[in-house]
Design an enzyme around this catalytic site. Structure first.
Site, PDB file in Angstrom:
ATOM      1  CE  LYS A 124      -4.433   1.075   0.098  1.00 13.83           C
ATOM      2  NZ  LYS A 124      -5.784   0.423  -0.824  1.00 13.83           N
ATOM      3  CG  ASP A 164      -7.344   3.310  -1.330  1.00 16.05           C
ATOM      4  OD1 ASP A 164      -8.037   2.178  -1.246  1.00 16.05           O
ATOM      5  OD2 ASP A 164      -7.452   3.971  -0.072  1.00 16.05           O
ATOM      6  N   GLY A 235     -20.469   6.920   1.711  1.00 10.36           N
ATOM      7  CA  GLY A 235     -19.505   7.232   0.893  1.00 10.36           C
ATOM      8  C   GLY A 235     -20.377   7.577  -0.410  1.00 10.36           C
ATOM      9  CG  ASN A 238     -13.671   4.006  -7.848  1.00  5.17           C
ATOM     10  OD1 ASN A 238     -14.395   4.213  -8.678  1.00  5.17           O
ATOM     11  ND2 ASN A 238     -12.772   3.105  -7.686  1.00  5.17           N
ATOM     12  CD1 TRP A 241     -18.537   5.293  -8.664  1.00  4.34           C
ATOM     13  CD2 TRP A 241     -19.887   4.355 -10.100  1.00  4.34           C
ATOM     14  NE1 TRP A 241     -17.888   4.879  -9.789  1.00  4.34           N
ATOM     15  CE2 TRP A 241     -18.729   4.311 -10.466  1.00  4.34           C
ATOM     16  CE3 TRP A 241     -20.891   3.682 -10.910  1.00  4.34           C
ATOM     17  CZ2 TRP A 241     -18.297   3.769 -11.873  1.00  4.34           C
ATOM     18  CZ3 TRP A 241     -20.529   3.149 -12.161  1.00  4.34           C
ATOM     19  CH2 TRP A 241     -19.303   3.296 -12.505  1.00  4.34           C
TER      20      TRP A 241
END
Ligand code: NDP
Length: 445
Positions: A124, A164, A235, A238, A241
């Site tokens: 990450k 991210d 949220g 990305n 939705w």
């Protein structure tokens, strides 16, 4: 393995790294029995080697804003474990980014990637840079500066970053462009790329789609489905939705989405043009979900509130870590929620997870339920290696099958004598065994 002893030692070495310590404890508690039944793990020091990253690189990222003022942010890449494949995990650009959050995300990524059945290790990275309110040129200059440090650490067979929070198609474009210039090669070093330059269809919506596919499998164990159910999603990015889209496709009504400033409740459902508007809001880079309620009469904005006080059948937390606490879990349960499936990474606090797991509510932990994003990144890497592109249906079918396989692996490793499935335990054990056995095969390195 003595979990408390290991955790005490880790806490002494990494005092204050709250998210990382929280993520490690959760995994250790789940795998302790399996670990202790296999003495070869203990003698090879598997857990001590697994809980520390292979390496962490920190660097400064200087960039100039449009007025010429220079700013300095911090950049990181945590290469956690590459036992089963190149390091793989997204880049997060958000003011909350620090070493603890990236170590937690990188650690989780090891097991998530192992669950996908594809050969990817865990990593990450990111920065405390906030793309919100920045112009395109500022974002481009920041990405280019970030990449002048990162490029030498990554490569298609070494470490393959992705997006991210705060890193979408635009940022990946700028990052990839700079990588290509510096490395002098056009290889698939990023996933989440644009369709014209090596990206995969379905990748943007894959995490949300995959989360819904996973929840669908959990619901099926109780002869339930998405058909006719109400859904609350946190949220509006990305993951949110994609989840809203797929839940709607499967016959559910999404009645809530949220942002850091509050949530939108729309009893008529958030689908079609409303999802398109959600995408527009996101593209503006502004920080409010409120305009949604100005645009659609049926939608109401609840300032400063989370959508977990609503009466819904299914909750999909898709925003950020530790966003759903004990009280939220209690409210959802008392309102009759039957399934909570994590689109975000670690959105439920440990106290919330305790409450949920002591109820009859189906609970899909992020490392299994949101693995569809990285799985589709793996499919993007495969298409890049073969130098061809699959169509939408082919990618979606493969993603769907992977999510079913992940669900089955969780059931196989997490079912107790009464037939109840502990998906946290199942996901952790299935991911751990794959990585630990690969580490044994490779010797002490
Ligand atoms: P985005 O940046 O696209 O979206 C995040 C959304 O959450 C934004 O709408 C943001 O609003 C909102 N948000 C932030 N804080 C809060 C809060 N406290 N309460 C409610 N909403 C909030 O990120 P992604 O959708 O890509 O990622 C979301 C989560 O999913 C993260 O945990 C990420 O690690 C995880 N994930 C993402 C994957 C992917 O493929 N993208 C893969 C697997 C996991 P605002 O923009 O106004 O801050």
């Amino acid at each position: 393995m003595n979990v408390d002893k290991l955790m005490n030692e880790l806490e002494k070495k990494h005092t204050g790294e709250v998210e990382y310590l929280q993520a490690v404890r959760e995994v250790l508690e789940s795998i302790a029995d399996v670990y202790n039944e296999n003495p070869q793990f203990e003698s090879a020091g598997i857990i001590e080697r697994l809980i520390e990253p292979d390496r962490i690189v920190t660097f400064k990222v200087p960039w100039a804003d449009d007025s010429g003022q220079v700013h300095v942010n911090l950049g990181y890449r945590v290469q956690f474990n590459n036992a089963i494949g190149p390091y793989k995990g997204g880049l997060r650009f958000h003011p909350s980014v620090n070493l603890s959050s990236l170590k937690f995300l990188g650690f989780e990524q090891i097991f998530k990637n192992a669950l996908t059945t594809l050969p990817m290790g865990g990593g990450k990275g990111g920065s405390d840079f906030n793309p919100k309110g920045k112009s395109d040129s500022e974002i481009m200059r920041f990405c280019q500066s970030f990449m002048t440090e990162l490029w030498s650490l990554i490569g298609p067979e070494t470490d393959v970053p992705a997006g991210d929070i705060g890193v979408g198609a635009k940022e990946i474009g700028y990052l990839y462009g700079m990588y290509k210039k510096l490395a002098k090669e056009n290889t698939g070093v990023f996933t989440g790329k644009g369709l014209n330059w090596g990206g995969s269809l379905i990748r943007p919506e894959a995490t949300g789609f995959g989360n819904v596919y996973f929840a669908k499998e959990m619901l099926a164990t109780k002869n339930e489905s998405f058909e006719g159910k109400t859904v609350a999603i946190s949220g509006f990015g990305n993951v949110a939705w994609g989840a809203a889209q797929k839940a709607t496709d499967l016959g559910a009504k999404v009645v809530a989405i949220s942002g850091p400033d509050g949530y939108i409740y729309d009893p008529e459902g958030i689908s079609g043009e409303k999802i398109d508007f959600m995408l527009e809001l996101r593209a503006t880079n502004e920080d409010i979900v409120k305009p949604f309620s100005y645009e659609f009469d049926s939608a109401q904005f609840y300032e400063g509130k989370k959508p977990w006080d609503l009466k819904v059948d299914i909750a999909l937390p898709c925003a950020i870590q530790n966003e759903l606490d004990k009280e939220d879990a209690e409210k959802l349960i008392s309102n009759g929620c039957m399934c909570i499936s994590e689109g975000a990474n670690m959105p439920c606090t440990p106290e919330a997870i305790d409450v949920i797991q002591n109820s009859d509510v189906l609970y899909g932990p992020g490392k299994a339920a949101n693995a569809g994003g990285v799985a589709t990144s793996g499919l993007e890497m495969t298409q890049n290696s073969m130098k061809l592109s699959w169509n939408r249906e082919e990618v979606d079918q493969r993603l769907h099958k992977i999510m079913i396989d992940i669900h089955n692996a969780c059931v196989e490793n997490g079912k107790d004598e009464d037939g109840k499935v502990d998906y946290v335990k199942g996901a952790n054990i299935a991911g751990f065994l794959k990585v630990a056995n690969a580490m044994l095969d490779h010797g002490v390195i």
